[in-house]
Design a protein around this motif. Structure first.
Motif, PDB file in Angstrom:
ATOM      1  N   PHE A  92      37.007  -6.459   6.960  1.00  0.00           N
ATOM      2  CA  PHE A  92      35.664  -7.028   6.910  1.00  0.00           C
ATOM      3  C   PHE A  92      35.533  -8.217   7.855  1.00  0.00           C
ATOM      4  O   PHE A  92      34.554  -8.325   8.611  1.00  0.00           O
ATOM      5  CB  PHE A  92      35.333  -7.447   5.471  1.00  0.00           C
ATOM      6  CG  PHE A  92      33.979  -8.088   5.317  1.00  0.00           C
ATOM      7  CD1 PHE A  92      32.829  -7.329   5.389  1.00  0.00           C
ATOM      8  CD2 PHE A  92      33.878  -9.464   5.114  1.00  0.00           C
ATOM      9  CE1 PHE A  92      31.579  -7.917   5.253  1.00  0.00           C
ATOM     10  CE2 PHE A  92      32.635 -10.062   4.969  1.00  0.00           C
ATOM     11  CZ  PHE A  92      31.480  -9.292   5.043  1.00  0.00           C
ATOM     12  N   VAL A  93      36.517  -9.114   7.831  1.00  0.00           N
ATOM     13  CA  VAL A  93      36.483 -10.292   8.705  1.00  0.00           C
ATOM     14  C   VAL A  93      36.513  -9.873  10.171  1.00  0.00           C
ATOM     15  O   VAL A  93      35.767 -10.405  11.005  1.00  0.00           O
ATOM     16  CB  VAL A  93      37.658 -11.236   8.385  1.00  0.00           C
ATOM     17  CG1 VAL A  93      37.780 -12.331   9.442  1.00  0.00           C
ATOM     18  CG2 VAL A  93      37.479 -11.857   7.009  1.00  0.00           C
ATOM     19  N   CYS A  94      37.358  -8.896  10.506  1.00  0.00           N
ATOM     20  CA  CYS A  94      37.435  -8.433  11.893  1.00  0.00           C
ATOM     21  C   CYS A  94      36.133  -7.770  12.336  1.00  0.00           C
ATOM     22  O   CYS A  94      35.715  -7.911  13.490  1.00  0.00           O
ATOM     23  CB  CYS A  94      38.609  -7.468  12.058  1.00  0.00           C
ATOM     24  SG  CYS A  94      40.225  -8.270  11.968  1.00  0.00           S
ATOM     25  N   ALA A  95      35.493  -7.037  11.421  1.00  0.00           N
ATOM     26  CA  ALA A  95      34.208  -6.414  11.746  1.00  0.00           C
ATOM     27  C   ALA A  95      33.165  -7.486  12.054  1.00  0.00           C
ATOM     28  O   ALA A  95      32.353  -7.333  12.982  1.00  0.00           O
ATOM     29  CB  ALA A  95      33.752  -5.527  10.594  1.00  0.00           C
ATOM     30  N   LEU A  96      33.168  -8.582  11.307  1.00  0.00           N
ATOM     31  CA  LEU A  96      32.248  -9.688  11.575  1.00  0.00           C
ATOM     32  C   LEU A  96      32.546 -10.327  12.928  1.00  0.00           C
ATOM     33  O   LEU A  96      31.627 -10.708  13.666  1.00  0.00           O
ATOM     34  CB  LEU A  96      32.343 -10.737  10.466  1.00  0.00           C
ATOM     35  CG  LEU A  96      31.786 -10.351   9.090  1.00  0.00           C
ATOM     36  CD1 LEU A  96      31.960 -11.500   8.109  1.00  0.00           C
ATOM     37  CD2 LEU A  96      30.314  -9.960   9.188  1.00  0.00           C
ATOM     38  N   ILE A  97      33.817 -10.441  13.266  1.00  0.00           N
ATOM     39  CA  ILE A  97      34.192 -10.992  14.575  1.00  0.00           C
ATOM     40  C   ILE A  97      33.670 -10.090  15.690  1.00  0.00           C
ATOM     41  O   ILE A  97      33.153 -10.562  16.709  1.00  0.00           O
ATOM     42  CB  ILE A  97      35.724 -11.143  14.672  1.00  0.00           C
ATOM     43  CG1 ILE A  97      36.201 -12.260  13.744  1.00  0.00           C
ATOM     44  CG2 ILE A  97      36.153 -11.437  16.118  1.00  0.00           C
ATOM     45  CD1 ILE A  97      37.704 -12.374  13.643  1.00  0.00           C
ATOM     46  N   GLY A 150      48.100  -5.149  -0.206  1.00  0.00           N
ATOM     47  CA  GLY A 150      47.320  -4.283  -1.062  1.00  0.00           C
ATOM     48  C   GLY A 150      46.009  -3.865  -0.426  1.00  0.00           C
ATOM     49  O   GLY A 150      45.655  -4.313   0.666  1.00  0.00           O
ATOM     50  N   VAL A 151      45.276  -3.017  -1.144  1.00  0.00           N
ATOM     51  CA  VAL A 151      43.992  -2.537  -0.646  1.00  0.00           C
ATOM     52  C   VAL A 151      43.022  -3.695  -0.439  1.00  0.00           C
ATOM     53  O   VAL A 151      42.265  -3.731   0.531  1.00  0.00           O
ATOM     54  CB  VAL A 151      43.392  -1.509  -1.628  1.00  0.00           C
ATOM     55  CG1 VAL A 151      41.988  -1.107  -1.186  1.00  0.00           C
ATOM     56  CG2 VAL A 151      44.292  -0.293  -1.734  1.00  0.00           C
ATOM     57  N   GLY A 152      43.058  -4.663  -1.354  1.00  0.00           N
ATOM     58  CA  GLY A 152      42.168  -5.805  -1.241  1.00  0.00           C
ATOM     59  C   GLY A 152      42.404  -6.608   0.021  1.00  0.00           C
ATOM     60  O   GLY A 152      41.460  -7.002   0.714  1.00  0.00           O
ATOM     61  N   ALA A 153      43.682  -6.846   0.345  1.00  0.00           N
ATOM     62  CA  ALA A 153      44.026  -7.614   1.552  1.00  0.00           C
ATOM     63  C   ALA A 153      43.576  -6.883   2.806  1.00  0.00           C
ATOM     64  O   ALA A 153      43.016  -7.491   3.733  1.00  0.00           O
ATOM     65  CB  ALA A 153      45.527  -7.873   1.600  1.00  0.00           C
ATOM     66  N   MET A 192      49.516  -7.398  12.890  1.00  0.00           N
ATOM     67  CA  MET A 192      49.971  -8.737  13.271  1.00  0.00           C
ATOM     68  C   MET A 192      50.234  -9.609  12.056  1.00  0.00           C
ATOM     69  O   MET A 192      51.115 -10.456  12.061  1.00  0.00           O
ATOM     70  CB  MET A 192      48.939  -9.413  14.168  1.00  0.00           C
ATOM     71  CG  MET A 192      48.868  -8.857  15.576  1.00  0.00           C
ATOM     72  SD  MET A 192      50.342  -9.230  16.542  1.00  0.00           S
ATOM     73  CE  MET A 192      50.204 -11.012  16.691  1.00  0.00           C
ATOM     74  N   GLY A 193      49.470  -9.393  10.979  1.00  0.00           N
ATOM     75  CA  GLY A 193      49.625 -10.270   9.826  1.00  0.00           C
ATOM     76  C   GLY A 193      49.905  -9.557   8.523  1.00  0.00           C
ATOM     77  O   GLY A 193      50.409 -10.158   7.583  1.00  0.00           O
ATOM     78  N   ILE A 220      45.422 -17.772   3.769  1.00  0.00           N
ATOM     79  CA  ILE A 220      44.556 -18.066   4.908  1.00  0.00           C
ATOM     80  C   ILE A 220      45.296 -17.928   6.239  1.00  0.00           C
ATOM     81  O   ILE A 220      44.723 -17.533   7.252  1.00  0.00           O
ATOM     82  CB  ILE A 220      43.953 -19.483   4.762  1.00  0.00           C
ATOM     83  CG1 ILE A 220      42.892 -19.721   5.825  1.00  0.00           C
ATOM     84  CG2 ILE A 220      45.053 -20.540   4.812  1.00  0.00           C
ATOM     85  CD1 ILE A 220      41.693 -18.829   5.704  1.00  0.00           C
ATOM     86  N   GLY A 221      46.593 -18.242   6.238  1.00  0.00           N
ATOM     87  CA  GLY A 221      47.377 -18.120   7.466  1.00  0.00           C
ATOM     88  C   GLY A 221      47.451 -16.678   7.959  1.00  0.00           C
ATOM     89  O   GLY A 221      47.302 -16.411   9.158  1.00  0.00           O
ATOM     90  N   THR A 222      47.670 -15.761   7.035  1.00  0.00           N
ATOM     91  CA  THR A 222      47.722 -14.345   7.397  1.00  0.00           C
ATOM     92  C   THR A 222      46.383 -13.869   7.935  1.00  0.00           C
ATOM     93  O   THR A 222      46.306 -13.163   8.940  1.00  0.00           O
ATOM     94  CB  THR A 222      48.122 -13.496   6.174  1.00  0.00           C
ATOM     95  OG1 THR A 222      49.413 -13.889   5.732  1.00  0.00           O
ATOM     96  CG2 THR A 222      48.138 -12.012   6.519  1.00  0.00           C
ATOM     97  N   LEU A 223      45.311 -14.278   7.246  1.00  0.00           N
ATOM     98  CA  LEU A 223      43.972 -13.868   7.677  1.00  0.00           C
ATOM     99  C   LEU A 223      43.650 -14.412   9.065  1.00  0.00           C
ATOM    100  O   LEU A 223      43.072 -13.700   9.903  1.00  0.00           O
ATOM    101  CB  LEU A 223      42.936 -14.351   6.663  1.00  0.00           C
ATOM    102  CG  LEU A 223      41.493 -13.910   6.911  1.00  0.00           C
ATOM    103  CD1 LEU A 223      41.392 -12.392   6.937  1.00  0.00           C
ATOM    104  CD2 LEU A 223      40.580 -14.488   5.835  1.00  0.00           C
ATOM    105  N   LEU A 224      44.028 -15.662   9.333  1.00  0.00           N
ATOM    106  CA  LEU A 224      43.780 -16.246  10.651  1.00  0.00           C
ATOM    107  C   LEU A 224      44.581 -15.541  11.738  1.00  0.00           C
ATOM    108  O   LEU A 224      44.111 -15.381  12.872  1.00  0.00           O
ATOM    109  CB  LEU A 224      44.124 -17.738  10.630  1.00  0.00           C
ATOM    110  CG  LEU A 224      43.160 -18.640   9.847  1.00  0.00           C
ATOM    111  CD1 LEU A 224      43.684 -20.075   9.813  1.00  0.00           C
ATOM    112  CD2 LEU A 224      41.761 -18.588  10.452  1.00  0.00           C
TER     113      LEU A 224
END
Length: 205
Positions: free
Chosen positions: A150-155, A141-144, A134-135, A3-7
């Protein structure tokens, strides 16, 4: 992906997406000029164009553009041309009387214009790469990468929808009605400056 990397990735992308630029400026103008529905449709189109660049960045096109000078110059020239066209449209709107302003375009046209505006900006792919870098590291991997994209597109989508809602609210509309010509003129100048900046970047690379 933790979660830290994603944030970290999401935070970096939010700063880029929320910063004033041609896309946010265009969304604000459409919302003030034609109302909330048109602004939301334009914002959705912007988010689609942004998401396309995100997928391409995740697929490695950014690295290709960095090494292919001709391809990058061509994209920048196209982007500069589109920004100049937007400046011309805003300038013409500033010169019209309110009664002469054309009615809002159809939903499909707003969506298309939003997509084109973000697709005309090749710098978006580098913004995506900077945010992802940045993270994420070389071992991601491809999944990460897919989750982060996807999260950035939603943002990006949320950002444009917020701009549309804020600038179609009553206070913003009243300001626009009083200062329409001045605002349209300033926007025309900002679009022209953005186009000149992209043109100079293409010709001096």
């Amino acid at each position: 992906m933790d979660i830290g990397t994603l944030l970290t990735v999401a935070g970096a992308f939010f700063i880029v997406a929320a910063s004033p630029g041609p896309a946010n400026l265009g969304c604000a103008l459409v919302s003030m000029r034609h109302g909330r529905r048109a602004g939301l449709q334009f914002g959705v189109g912007l988010s689609v164009g942004l998401a396309v660049w995100g997928v391409l960045a995740a697929a490695g096109l950014g690295a290709v553009l960095q090494t292919s000078e001709k391809a990058l110059i061509a994209l920048k020239l196209i982007g500069a041309g589109y920004l100049f066209w937007l400046a011309w449209q805003s300038g013409r709107s500033a010169a019209r009387r309110m009664a002469d302003v054309k009615p809002a375009a159809t939903s499909a046209r707003w969506l298309r214009q939003g997509v084109l505006l973000n697709l005309s900006n090749p710098k978006a792919v580098f913004a995506w790469m900077a945010a992802l870098a940045m993270g994420l590291d070389a071992d991601a991997g491809v999944g990460a990468v897919g989750i982060a994209t996807f999260v950035c597109a939603l943002i990006g989508l949320a950002n444009y929808l917020v701009w549309a809602v804020l600038f179609s609210a009553g206070p913003a509309l009243r300001i626009y009605q009083r200062l329409r010509r001045w605002l349209e003129g300033v926007v025309a100048g900002l679009f022209a400056l953005a186009g000149l900046g992209m043109l100079r970047s293409a010709l001096t690379r």
